[in-house]
Scaffold this active site. Structure first.
Site, mmCIF file in Angstrom:
data_model
loop_
_atom_site.group_PDB
_atom_site.id
_atom_site.type_symbol
_atom_site.label_atom_id
_atom_site.label_comp_id
_atom_site.label_asym_id
_atom_site.label_seq_id
_atom_site.Cartn_x
_atom_site.Cartn_y
_atom_site.Cartn_z
ATOM 1 C CG HIS A 298 -2.249 0.687 0.946
ATOM 2 N ND1 HIS A 298 -2.457 1.537 -0.119
ATOM 3 C CD2 HIS A 298 -3.431 0.646 1.622
ATOM 4 C CE1 HIS A 298 -3.689 2.000 -0.092
ATOM 5 N NE2 HIS A 298 -4.316 1.470 0.953
ATOM 6 C CG ASP A 302 -2.475 5.242 -4.180
ATOM 7 O OD1 ASP A 302 -1.804 5.068 -3.152
ATOM 8 O OD2 ASP A 302 -2.373 6.237 -4.924
#
Length: 326
Positions: A298, A302
């Site tokens: 992450h 995204d």
């Protein structure tokens, strides 16, 4: 009639020499006897720090197989307990506990997994994919293949979908050095294939997956996976992947949360294909469906970008004629 000769008393077996090297009795070898094993088994034993003289062999003439070495390591370097001739009751109470020391390669795998979870903030995205068209194409290709071509399973199609999807999102085909703060995006797709082996989970690598047709992909997946399982894989065949597929095959379940192969930033995890009743064009029909479980770093990927990537894979697999069109 002549009397039968008197039986000759057999001499008692000679006692072992006091200076003989002690060898565990259950190996079935004499003191000083060199254990039988293939070079691959000997190399693995050396890497694991195991002296083969103490490992019982189950192969012909007591030959030590990979499974024998795995069993010895799993027991923490001890011999199997002797079994009694009686059969225990189905409902007999069990007592005691067994401790297994995690050593060698199994410990390294555990440490790498822990490092991946500790260092990478995972985001997992799951999508269902209609694999009916892929399965129909796969069946046709297998029925019409040449004699020298391998049978295709579903992995070459998933591999190709990943390769094509990465063209629009090359950042997902990267390594991230979080200590240096450097993201290295790779042009070639070196596809890791997570494989269960006697030594635990390994990731043999299909290099330049972008340059392979479905048959070449299938052959290379089988080759590197087989080498990992029999212990003959070279170091370069077990490193350098840029993105990984982890598949449990027919045991794939409904969904899972794959752990990223550090320092990669993504891993794709197909689950099993199963027939389900779905609504298509307003009608209830039976289709061959598969959930795709994928995890992303992450810090680099995204949630939106992860979803776009998986949706691209979904579109390609649901329209498999497009996989090799560009």
């Amino acid at each position: 009639e002549k009397a039968a000769p008197a039986p000759v008393a057999k001499a008692a077996p000679a006692a072992p020499k006091a200076d003989a090297k002690p060898v565990p009795a259950l190996t079935g070898r004499q003191p000083g006897e060199r254990p039988l094993a293939s070079p691959a088994v000997r190399n693995r034993a050396r890497d694991l720090g195991v002296d083969l003289v103490f490992v019982p062999g189950s192969g012909p003439a007591g030959r030590i197989e990979h499974a024998d070495l795995d069993a010895y390591v799993a027991r923490g370097g001890s011999l199997p307990a002797a079994t009694s001739g009686s059969t225990a009751s189905t409902y007999a109470r069990a007592e005691g506990a067994a401790e297994t020391k995690i050593i060698g390669l199994r410990r390294k795998i555990a440490e790498k997994m822990a490092e991946s979870v500790r260092r990478i903030p995972h985001i997992t995205y799951v999508e269902e994919i209609d694999m009916t068209a892929v399965e129909e194409l796969r069946a046709h290709l297998n029925a019409t293949k040449a004699k020298d071509q391998p049978k295709l399973n579903v992995l070459p199609f998933i591999a190709r979908a990943i390769v094509v999807a990465l063209r629009d999102q090359p950042t997902i085909n990267s390594h991230y050095d979080d200590e240096a703060g450097v993201l290295t995006t790779h042009a070639p797709v070196h596809l890791g294939i997570a494989a269960q082996t006697p030594n635990g989970l390994m990731v043999p690598v299909v290099r330049h997956a972008e340059a392979l047709d479905p048959y070449a992909t299938a052959l290379e997946i089988a080759r590197v996976s087989g080498a990992a399982k029999d212990g003959s894989a070279k170091r370069e065949e077990l490193s350098g992947s840029t993105i990984t597929i982890t598949s449990l095959g027919t045991l794939g379940g409904v969904v899972h949360t794959p752990i990223i192969n550090h320092p990669e930033v993504a891993i794709v995890g197909p689950n099993k294909i199963a027939e389900r009743v779905v609504v298509k064009d307003g009608q209830m029909v039976v289709r061959k469906m598969m959930n795709l479980s994928s995890s992303f770093d992450h810090r680099i990927v995204d949630g939106h970008d992860a979803a776009v990537f998986v949706q691209k894979i979904k579109n390609l697999l649901e329209n498999p004629a497009t996989l090799w069109m560009n």
